[in-house]
Design a protein around this motif. Structure first.
Motif, mmCIF file in Angstrom:
data_model
loop_
_atom_site.group_PDB
_atom_site.id
_atom_site.type_symbol
_atom_site.label_atom_id
_atom_site.label_comp_id
_atom_site.label_asym_id
_atom_site.label_seq_id
_atom_site.Cartn_x
_atom_site.Cartn_y
_atom_site.Cartn_z
ATOM 1 N N ALA A 154 22.549 7.958 23.619
ATOM 2 C CA ALA A 154 23.486 6.851 23.459
ATOM 3 C C ALA A 154 22.902 5.695 22.641
ATOM 4 O O ALA A 154 23.659 4.990 21.963
ATOM 5 C CB ALA A 154 23.926 6.341 24.833
ATOM 6 N N HIS A 155 21.576 5.507 22.670
ATOM 7 C CA HIS A 155 21.010 4.289 22.086
ATOM 8 C C HIS A 155 19.939 4.514 21.021
ATOM 9 O O HIS A 155 19.463 3.537 20.423
ATOM 10 C CB HIS A 155 20.427 3.411 23.198
ATOM 11 C CG HIS A 155 21.407 3.113 24.281
ATOM 12 N ND1 HIS A 155 22.538 2.361 24.068
ATOM 13 C CD2 HIS A 155 21.438 3.493 25.588
ATOM 14 C CE1 HIS A 155 23.220 2.273 25.196
ATOM 15 N NE2 HIS A 155 22.574 2.957 26.132
ATOM 16 N N GLU A 156 19.563 5.746 20.731
ATOM 17 C CA GLU A 156 18.490 6.022 19.779
ATOM 18 C C GLU A 156 18.759 5.394 18.412
ATOM 19 O O GLU A 156 17.906 4.700 17.858
ATOM 20 C CB GLU A 156 18.298 7.533 19.626
ATOM 21 C CG GLU A 156 17.282 7.903 18.565
ATOM 22 C CD GLU A 156 17.192 9.400 18.330
ATOM 23 O OE1 GLU A 156 16.226 9.813 17.664
ATOM 24 O OE2 GLU A 156 18.071 10.150 18.806
ATOM 25 N N ARG A 157 19.928 5.633 17.860
ATOM 26 C CA ARG A 157 20.277 5.127 16.520
ATOM 27 C C ARG A 157 20.217 3.589 16.504
ATOM 28 O O ARG A 157 19.687 2.990 15.589
ATOM 29 C CB ARG A 157 21.661 5.635 16.114
ATOM 30 C CG ARG A 157 22.204 5.079 14.826
ATOM 31 C CD ARG A 157 21.472 5.461 13.556
ATOM 32 N NE ARG A 157 21.215 6.873 13.477
ATOM 33 C CZ ARG A 157 20.260 7.403 12.715
ATOM 34 N NH1 ARG A 157 19.508 6.642 11.988
ATOM 35 N NH2 ARG A 157 20.068 8.697 12.685
ATOM 36 N N VAL A 187 18.503 1.548 18.482
ATOM 37 C CA VAL A 187 17.127 1.071 18.602
ATOM 38 C C VAL A 187 16.388 1.270 17.278
ATOM 39 O O VAL A 187 15.650 0.377 16.828
ATOM 40 C CB VAL A 187 16.388 1.764 19.774
ATOM 41 C CG1 VAL A 187 14.917 1.384 19.808
ATOM 42 C CG2 VAL A 187 17.052 1.425 21.105
ATOM 43 N N LEU A 188 16.609 2.405 16.630
ATOM 44 C CA LEU A 188 15.975 2.662 15.328
ATOM 45 C C LEU A 188 16.417 1.627 14.303
ATOM 46 O O LEU A 188 15.588 1.080 13.569
ATOM 47 C CB LEU A 188 16.296 4.074 14.834
ATOM 48 C CG LEU A 188 15.742 4.425 13.449
ATOM 49 C CD1 LEU A 188 14.221 4.316 13.427
ATOM 50 C CD2 LEU A 188 16.199 5.817 13.039
ATOM 51 N N ASP A 189 17.710 1.351 14.236
ATOM 52 C CA ASP A 189 18.215 0.352 13.290
ATOM 53 C C ASP A 189 17.607 -1.023 13.574
ATOM 54 O O ASP A 189 17.250 -1.764 12.652
ATOM 55 C CB ASP A 189 19.744 0.274 13.347
ATOM 56 C CG ASP A 189 20.407 1.526 12.779
ATOM 57 O OD1 ASP A 189 19.728 2.306 12.077
ATOM 58 O OD2 ASP A 189 21.605 1.730 13.065
ATOM 59 N N PHE A 190 17.485 -1.363 14.838
ATOM 60 C CA PHE A 190 16.876 -2.627 15.246
ATOM 61 C C PHE A 190 15.440 -2.722 14.724
ATOM 62 O O PHE A 190 15.049 -3.714 14.106
ATOM 63 C CB PHE A 190 16.905 -2.725 16.782
ATOM 64 C CG PHE A 190 16.048 -3.795 17.375
ATOM 65 C CD1 PHE A 190 16.464 -5.114 17.395
ATOM 66 C CD2 PHE A 190 14.811 -3.484 17.947
ATOM 67 C CE1 PHE A 190 15.667 -6.109 17.956
ATOM 68 C CE2 PHE A 190 14.015 -4.463 18.509
ATOM 69 C CZ PHE A 190 14.448 -5.780 18.513
ATOM 70 N N ALA A 200 18.910 -2.099 27.798
ATOM 71 C CA ALA A 200 18.079 -3.305 27.752
ATOM 72 C C ALA A 200 16.603 -2.935 27.862
ATOM 73 O O ALA A 200 15.753 -3.502 27.164
ATOM 74 C CB ALA A 200 18.471 -4.265 28.870
ATOM 75 N N TRP A 201 16.284 -1.969 28.720
ATOM 76 C CA TRP A 201 14.906 -1.520 28.881
ATOM 77 C C TRP A 201 14.385 -0.941 27.570
ATOM 78 O O TRP A 201 13.268 -1.256 27.143
ATOM 79 C CB TRP A 201 14.822 -0.493 30.008
ATOM 80 C CG TRP A 201 13.419 -0.088 30.359
ATOM 81 C CD1 TRP A 201 12.624 -0.654 31.305
ATOM 82 C CD2 TRP A 201 12.644 0.965 29.772
ATOM 83 N NE1 TRP A 201 11.410 -0.016 31.336
ATOM 84 C CE2 TRP A 201 11.399 0.982 30.416
ATOM 85 C CE3 TRP A 201 12.892 1.897 28.770
ATOM 86 C CZ2 TRP A 201 10.400 1.880 30.079
ATOM 87 C CZ3 TRP A 201 11.897 2.798 28.426
ATOM 88 C CH2 TRP A 201 10.663 2.791 29.079
ATOM 89 N N VAL A 241 17.238 10.182 31.084
ATOM 90 C CA VAL A 241 16.486 9.684 29.929
ATOM 91 C C VAL A 241 17.144 10.197 28.652
ATOM 92 O O VAL A 241 17.395 9.430 27.712
ATOM 93 C CB VAL A 241 15.011 10.125 29.985
ATOM 94 C CG1 VAL A 241 14.264 9.692 28.732
ATOM 95 C CG2 VAL A 241 14.321 9.578 31.228
ATOM 96 N N LEU A 242 17.452 11.484 28.634
ATOM 97 C CA LEU A 242 18.065 12.083 27.441
ATOM 98 C C LEU A 242 19.453 11.506 27.177
ATOM 99 O O LEU A 242 19.820 11.275 26.017
ATOM 100 C CB LEU A 242 18.122 13.603 27.579
ATOM 101 C CG LEU A 242 16.740 14.288 27.653
ATOM 102 C CD1 LEU A 242 16.897 15.776 27.909
ATOM 103 C CD2 LEU A 242 15.939 14.022 26.391
#
Length: 184
Positions: A16-19, A21-24, A61-62, A10-11
């Motif tokens: 890898a994807h936090e930034r 997803v936030l920008d999205f 994707a999740w 999870v971490l």
């Protein structure tokens, strides 16, 4: 450590994807603070998935799907709502087509049929048993079962005309008058 769940996957996916997803979220919502709140909801849902998250084929994707769902929920919650008045007028009863109103007459007219007619009508027309299944159950040929059903329907129709004053317009039920409750 046998009962513990490792959150390393999870971490790793989160890092890898936090930034991204936030920008999205920020781009679609237009408010950075709200986007950050929703991002936290996404992170919590990922953490709650535990081992299930680690088994995902595509964690990115999740995460985006959960972010879209969180955003949709946010917009639904933020929509203005109009309070309903304390007293609402009663809804008008829904008009049913005359043929749909025959259910009461059919139920009351089944008693006028023979037991064999009632059995085939109830099985094939009211309980949706196929004619071939009825034939097999009763030990009849398919042709005999079809014939029995046809004759039973004709007798039921005659009974409906007689007892419920059913009238037809171009082959379709146009009107009828159900018999009074308890009459046979």
């Amino acid at each position: 450590m046998s009962g513990e769940v490792s959150f390393d996957c999870v971490l790793a996916a989160w890092s890898a994807h936090e930034r991204e997803v936030l920008d999205f979220l920020a781009h679609r919502i237009g408010e950075r603070a709200t986007a950050e709140d929703l991002l936290q909801e996404v992170f919590l849902k990922a953490m709650r998935q535990g081992k299930g998250f680690c088994e995902l084929d595509n964690p990115r994707a999740w995460l985006f799907q959960v972010a879209r769902n969180a955003m949709t929920d946010h917009f639904r919650r933020s929509r203005p709502h109009t309070a309903l008045p304390e007293t609402l007028p009663a809804a008008a009863p829904e008009e049913r087509a005359p043929v749909d109103e025959l259910d009461v007459c059919v139920a009351r007219n089944l008693v006028y049929l023979t037991e064999a007619d009632r059995a085939v009508i109830e099985a094939c027309d009211l309980q949706s048993l196929t004619v071939s299944a009825f034939a097999e159950r009763e030990g009849l040929s398919l042709a005999a079962a079809k014939s029995r059903l046809l004759r039973a329907r004709e007798r039921l129709r005659a009974s409906l005309v007689r007892h419920c004053q059913v009238r037809f317009d171009s082959g379709t039920v146009c009107c009828h008058k159900p018999p009074p409750e308890g009459s046979h």
